[in-house]
Design an enzyme around this catalytic site. Structure first.
Site, PDB file in Angstrom:
ATOM      1  N   PRO A   2       0.835  -1.202   0.000  1.00 28.34           N
ATOM      2  CA  PRO A   2       0.000   0.000   0.000  1.00 28.34           C
ATOM      3  C   PRO A   2       0.869   1.251   0.000  1.00 28.34           C
ATOM      4  CG  PRO A   2      -0.753  -1.568   1.646  1.00 28.34           C
ATOM      5  CD  PRO A   2       0.561  -2.070   1.142  1.00 28.34           C
ATOM      6  N   GLU A   3       0.457   2.232  -0.772  1.00 31.95           N
ATOM      7  CA  GLU A   3       1.173   3.502  -0.827  1.00 31.95           C
ATOM      8  C   GLU A   3       0.366   4.550  -0.062  1.00 31.95           C
ATOM      9  OE1 GLU A   3       2.571   4.524  -4.758  1.00 31.95           O
ATOM     10  OE2 GLU A   3       2.811   2.413  -5.295  1.00 31.95           O
ATOM     11  N   HIS A 102      -6.667 -15.658  10.007  1.00 28.41           N
ATOM     12  CA  HIS A 102      -5.738 -14.567   9.746  1.00 28.41           C
ATOM     13  C   HIS A 102      -5.990 -13.354  10.647  1.00 28.41           C
ATOM     14  CE1 HIS A 102      -4.313 -16.864   6.416  1.00 28.41           C
ATOM     15  NE2 HIS A 102      -5.404 -16.714   5.700  1.00 28.41           N
ATOM     16  N   ARG A 125      -0.467 -12.837   4.885  1.00 26.87           N
ATOM     17  CA  ARG A 125       0.945 -13.120   4.627  1.00 26.87           C
ATOM     18  C   ARG A 125       1.867 -12.656   5.746  1.00 26.87           C
ATOM     19  NH1 ARG A 125       1.754 -11.760  -1.850  1.00 26.87           N
ATOM     20  NH2 ARG A 125      -0.202 -12.687  -2.565  1.00 26.87           N
TER      21      ARG A 125
END
Length: 294
Positions: A2-3, A102, A125
């Site tokens: 993500p930016e 998760h 992840r």
């Protein structure tokens, strides 16, 4: 990863529901993400009120009533989402593809206006991480960062000072977080296209002999702001693994060049076709017709 627009979208999604909320309890379902959770995290969070939901570059910053600041980096697949009245109930914002296994950290919250809810951090992840600081200015992740591109300190003049004599390609120079904070591969490509600048020219070529910015660098400063604002307005991008707190994000539909190899350039009257090259091991997309050297 993500930016800035994606992280700012998450911040805005969290802010109205989390600011003023008290963290009643914290459940940690594992000991680590990318790195181990900070020692004493559960104790430091429980009973504290969230005073502010902030952002610096690509990091979320949650200021607590005990003076501590929690720093959150989302990595590739990290997400925050709310669930009302218990984690066994459907969440307000559903994260597509997220499974309970998760959900690595869960906060039970009480808010004076919104009542009880749970805030869940999920990360399939586990490339994201959480850290905690007495003084967030001591964070090694924040030290040395350049100006925020949407702030008053970001300017063509500042970039000219950083780029003077710099032989690195302009794309690499813009990705240097010491020059400008929060930019990544996607939005650098989009900004360079809007400013009609080739991504592989040397950064120094955008600076005049007297150290002042060339007109093209002025255009680039404007393009950076413009593309970031446009992305934030539509909730960032949902490419790969990113989702906002609300599960939204639509800017990928507006990409001019990123991931558009072989498509016609969208610049009016341009006859070019978007090309892909590799720079420092990463894909770069640009139009070889309308993006030029200054």
């Amino acid at each position: 990863m993500p930016e800035l627009p994606e992280v700012e979208t998450v911040r805005r999604g969290l802010e109205p529901w989390l600011t003023g909320a008290t963290i009643q309890s914290v459940t940690l379902n594992r000991k680590d993400l990318r790195f181990p959770f900070p020692d004493g995290l559960k104790t430091a969070l429980e009973g504290q009120r969230v005073e502010k939901v902030g952002r610096r570059a690509k990091y979320l910053l949650l200021s607590l009533s005990n003076g501590k600041t929690l720093l959150s980096h989302l990595g590739m697949t990290g997400s925050w989402r709310f669930a009302e009245h218990g984690i066994d109930k459907p969440p307000r914002y559903y994260e597509p593809g997220t499974e309970p296994k998760h959900d690595h950290m869960i906060w039970a919250l009480s808010h004076p206006s919104h009542g009880a809810s749970h805030l869940i951090y999920a990360d399939p992840r586990r490339f994201g991480f959480i850290d905690l600081y007495e003084d967030v200015n001591d964070s090694p992740y924040l030290k040395g960062l350049g100006p925020e591109p949407l702030g008053n300190d970001f300017s063509a003049e500042g970039m000219a000072e950083a780029f003077r004599g710099k032989k690195a390609p302009i794309k690499a120079a813009l990705l240097d977080q010491r020059v400008v904070a929060g930019l990544g591969n996607i939005y650098v490509a989009e900004a360079l296209h809007r400013a009609h600048i080739r991504p592989d020219i040397e950064a120094r070529t955008l600076v005049r002999a007297d150290g002042k910015p060339k007109a093209a660098l002025e255009d680039l400063a404007f393009a950076v702001r413009e593309v970031l604002v446009a992305a934030i307005e539509v909730g960032g991008s949902t490419i790969r693994d990113f989702r906002s707190v609300e599960g939204a994000g639509y800017f990928q539909h507006n990409f001019a060049v990123y991931d558009r190899e072989g498509d016609p350039c969208p610049t009016p009257l341009c006859t070019g076709t978007v090309k892909r090259i590799v720079q420092s091991g990463r894909s770069t997309f640009y139009c070889p017709v309308c993006q030029k050297a200054p």
